[in-house]
Motif scaffolding. Structure first.
Motif, PDB file in Angstrom:
ATOM      1  N   UNK A   1       0.774  -1.208  -0.089  1.00 19.60           N
ATOM      2  CA  UNK A   1       0.057   0.086  -0.002  1.00 19.60           C
ATOM      3  C   UNK A   1       0.847   1.264  -0.051  1.00 19.60           C
ATOM      4  N   UNK A   2       1.907   1.260   0.865  1.00 22.59           N
ATOM      5  CA  UNK A   2       3.007   2.452   0.845  1.00 22.59           C
ATOM      6  C   UNK A   2       3.280   2.716  -0.652  1.00 22.59           C
ATOM      7  N   UNK A   3       3.848   1.432  -1.346  1.00 26.37           N
ATOM      8  CA  UNK A   3       4.387   1.710  -2.736  1.00 26.37           C
ATOM      9  C   UNK A   3       3.572   2.024  -3.526  1.00 26.37           C
ATOM     10  N   UNK A   4       2.380   1.870  -3.332  1.00 24.79           N
ATOM     11  CA  UNK A   4       1.015   2.078  -4.524  1.00 24.79           C
ATOM     12  C   UNK A   4       1.161   3.537  -4.200  1.00 24.79           C
ATOM     13  N   UNK A   5       0.816   4.333  -3.065  1.00 22.16           N
ATOM     14  CA  UNK A   5       0.610   5.538  -2.613  1.00 22.16           C
ATOM     15  C   UNK A   5       1.787   6.356  -3.227  1.00 22.16           C
TER      16      UNK A   5
ATOM     17  N   UNK B   1       3.591   5.758  -5.749  1.00 21.79           N
ATOM     18  CA  UNK B   1       3.725   5.563  -7.261  1.00 21.79           C
ATOM     19  C   UNK B   1       2.498   6.515  -8.107  1.00 21.79           C
ATOM     20  N   UNK B   2       1.489   6.397  -7.135  1.00 23.93           N
ATOM     21  CA  UNK B   2       0.141   6.961  -7.602  1.00 23.93           C
ATOM     22  C   UNK B   2       0.266   8.552  -7.439  1.00 23.93           C
ATOM     23  N   UNK B   3      -0.283   9.242  -8.038  1.00 25.14           N
ATOM     24  CA  UNK B   3       0.035  10.858  -7.810  1.00 25.14           C
ATOM     25  C   UNK B   3       1.322  11.171  -7.328  1.00 25.14           C
ATOM     26  N   UNK B   4       2.539  11.213  -7.900  1.00 28.77           N
ATOM     27  CA  UNK B   4       3.731  11.460  -7.073  1.00 28.77           C
ATOM     28  C   UNK B   4       4.036  12.833  -6.948  1.00 28.77           C
ATOM     29  N   UNK B   5       3.218  13.881  -7.396  1.00 27.30           N
ATOM     30  CA  UNK B   5       3.297  15.403  -7.082  1.00 27.30           C
ATOM     31  C   UNK B   5       2.267  15.719  -6.058  1.00 27.30           C
ATOM     32  N   UNK B   6       1.311  14.736  -5.250  1.00 28.98           N
ATOM     33  CA  UNK B   6       0.538  15.001  -4.498  1.00 28.98           C
ATOM     34  C   UNK B   6       1.335  15.222  -3.194  1.00 28.98           C
ATOM     35  N   UNK B   7       0.951  16.130  -2.203  1.00 30.27           N
ATOM     36  CA  UNK B   7       1.430  16.274  -1.016  1.00 30.27           C
ATOM     37  C   UNK B   7       1.582  15.065  -0.169  1.00 30.27           C
ATOM     38  N   UNK B   8       2.776  14.746   0.228  1.00 32.08           N
ATOM     39  CA  UNK B   8       3.215  13.561   0.889  1.00 32.08           C
ATOM     40  C   UNK B   8       2.297  13.706   2.318  1.00 32.08           C
TER      41      UNK B   8
ATOM     42  N   UNK C   1       5.781   8.932   6.103  1.00 29.87           N
ATOM     43  CA  UNK C   1       6.768  10.491   5.823  1.00 29.87           C
ATOM     44  C   UNK C   1       8.162  10.045   6.004  1.00 29.87           C
ATOM     45  N   UNK C   2       8.408   8.866   6.747  1.00 26.42           N
ATOM     46  CA  UNK C   2       9.861   8.571   6.721  1.00 26.42           C
ATOM     47  C   UNK C   2      10.241   7.762   5.621  1.00 26.42           C
ATOM     48  N   UNK C   3       9.226   7.038   5.245  1.00 28.03           N
ATOM     49  CA  UNK C   3       9.840   6.052   3.813  1.00 28.03           C
ATOM     50  C   UNK C   3       9.555   7.208   2.590  1.00 28.03           C
ATOM     51  N   UNK C   4       8.944   8.268   2.615  1.00 25.77           N
ATOM     52  CA  UNK C   4       8.703   9.337   1.761  1.00 25.77           C
ATOM     53  C   UNK C   4      10.063   9.668   1.659  1.00 25.77           C
ATOM     54  N   UNK C   5      10.548  10.033   2.833  1.00 25.65           N
ATOM     55  CA  UNK C   5      11.934  11.063   2.647  1.00 25.65           C
ATOM     56  C   UNK C   5      12.899   9.900   2.322  1.00 25.65           C
ATOM     57  N   UNK C   6      12.991   8.710   2.784  1.00 22.46           N
ATOM     58  CA  UNK C   6      14.003   7.973   2.248  1.00 22.46           C
ATOM     59  C   UNK C   6      13.875   7.514   0.682  1.00 22.46           C
ATOM     60  N   UNK C   7      12.778   7.594   0.275  1.00 26.55           N
ATOM     61  CA  UNK C   7      12.698   7.406  -1.201  1.00 26.55           C
ATOM     62  C   UNK C   7      13.210   8.378  -2.264  1.00 26.55           C
ATOM     63  N   UNK C   8      13.287   9.526  -1.569  1.00 24.48           N
ATOM     64  CA  UNK C   8      13.409  10.837  -2.215  1.00 24.48           C
ATOM     65  C   UNK C   8      14.849  11.490  -1.799  1.00 24.48           C
ATOM     66  N   UNK C   9      15.694  10.642  -1.274  1.00 31.19           N
ATOM     67  CA  UNK C   9      16.918  10.946  -1.152  1.00 31.19           C
ATOM     68  C   UNK C   9      17.841  10.879  -2.497  1.00 31.19           C
ATOM     69  N   UNK C  10      18.999  11.621  -2.399  1.00 31.80           N
ATOM     70  CA  UNK C  10      19.536  12.035  -3.755  1.00 31.80           C
ATOM     71  C   UNK C  10      20.213  10.566  -4.366  1.00 31.80           C
ATOM     72  N   UNK C  11      20.473   9.666  -3.428  1.00 26.67           N
ATOM     73  CA  UNK C  11      20.972   8.517  -4.114  1.00 26.67           C
ATOM     74  C   UNK C  11      19.782   7.540  -4.821  1.00 26.67           C
ATOM     75  N   UNK C  12      18.667   7.976  -4.658  1.00 28.04           N
ATOM     76  CA  UNK C  12      17.518   7.267  -5.450  1.00 28.04           C
ATOM     77  C   UNK C  12      17.161   8.050  -6.689  1.00 28.04           C
ATOM     78  N   UNK C  13      16.509   7.505  -7.655  1.00 28.79           N
ATOM     79  CA  UNK C  13      15.880   7.980  -8.838  1.00 28.79           C
ATOM     80  C   UNK C  13      14.526   8.603  -8.222  1.00 28.79           C
ATOM     81  N   UNK C  14      14.279  10.042  -8.506  1.00 25.21           N
ATOM     82  CA  UNK C  14      13.214  10.624  -8.167  1.00 25.21           C
ATOM     83  C   UNK C  14      11.822   9.974  -9.017  1.00 25.21           C
ATOM     84  N   UNK C  15      10.849   9.696  -8.220  1.00 22.72           N
ATOM     85  CA  UNK C  15       9.598   9.071  -8.852  1.00 22.72           C
ATOM     86  C   UNK C  15       8.654  10.069  -9.543  1.00 22.72           C
TER      87      UNK C  15
END
Length: 117
Positions: free
Chosen positions: A41-45, A47-54, A98-112
């Protein structure tokens, strides 16, 4: 997932809730909920609407996990709430998102949001 498992073990050991059914002698039944349903569910959120406010997505994640998922587990006797409120789970799940979102947007990962796969 690991942090969720640690917090769950602490909650069970302090008698805040219990799992009356054991599928695996070591892990609780909620283990599968935390290691399958919540991460997917976290991964779906993410991926879906990546520009929506986290923060909006985090609240959705917290509400659905705490006020829908946990009561369903309780109704089918896979979770027994003893000294715990669903609101506590809401805040924890919201923080996890929010913690997972922060980790997924670190510079070491490609931006969704860039659409890169």
């Amino acid at each position: 997932m690991v942090l969720s498992e640690i917090l769950d073990t602490i909650g069970v050991s302090y008698g805040m809730w219990a799992y009356p059914v054991k599928v695996v002698p070591v892990a609780s039944i909620n283990f599968s909920f935390r290691l399958s349903v919540l991460p997917v569910f976290f991964m779906l959120l993410l991926q879906y609407k990546p520009r929506l406010n986290p923060f909006i997505k985090a609240i959705i994640y917290g509400v659905l996990g705490a006020y829908l998922g946990m009561p369903i587990l309780s109704k089918i006797d896979l979770y027994k709430k003893i000294d715990w409120a669903y609101t506590y789970s809401f805040f924890i799940l919201t923080a996890f998102y929010l913690m997972g979102y922060w980790f997924s947007n670190l510079n070491t990962y490609k931006k969704i949001a860039n659409g890169n796969s």
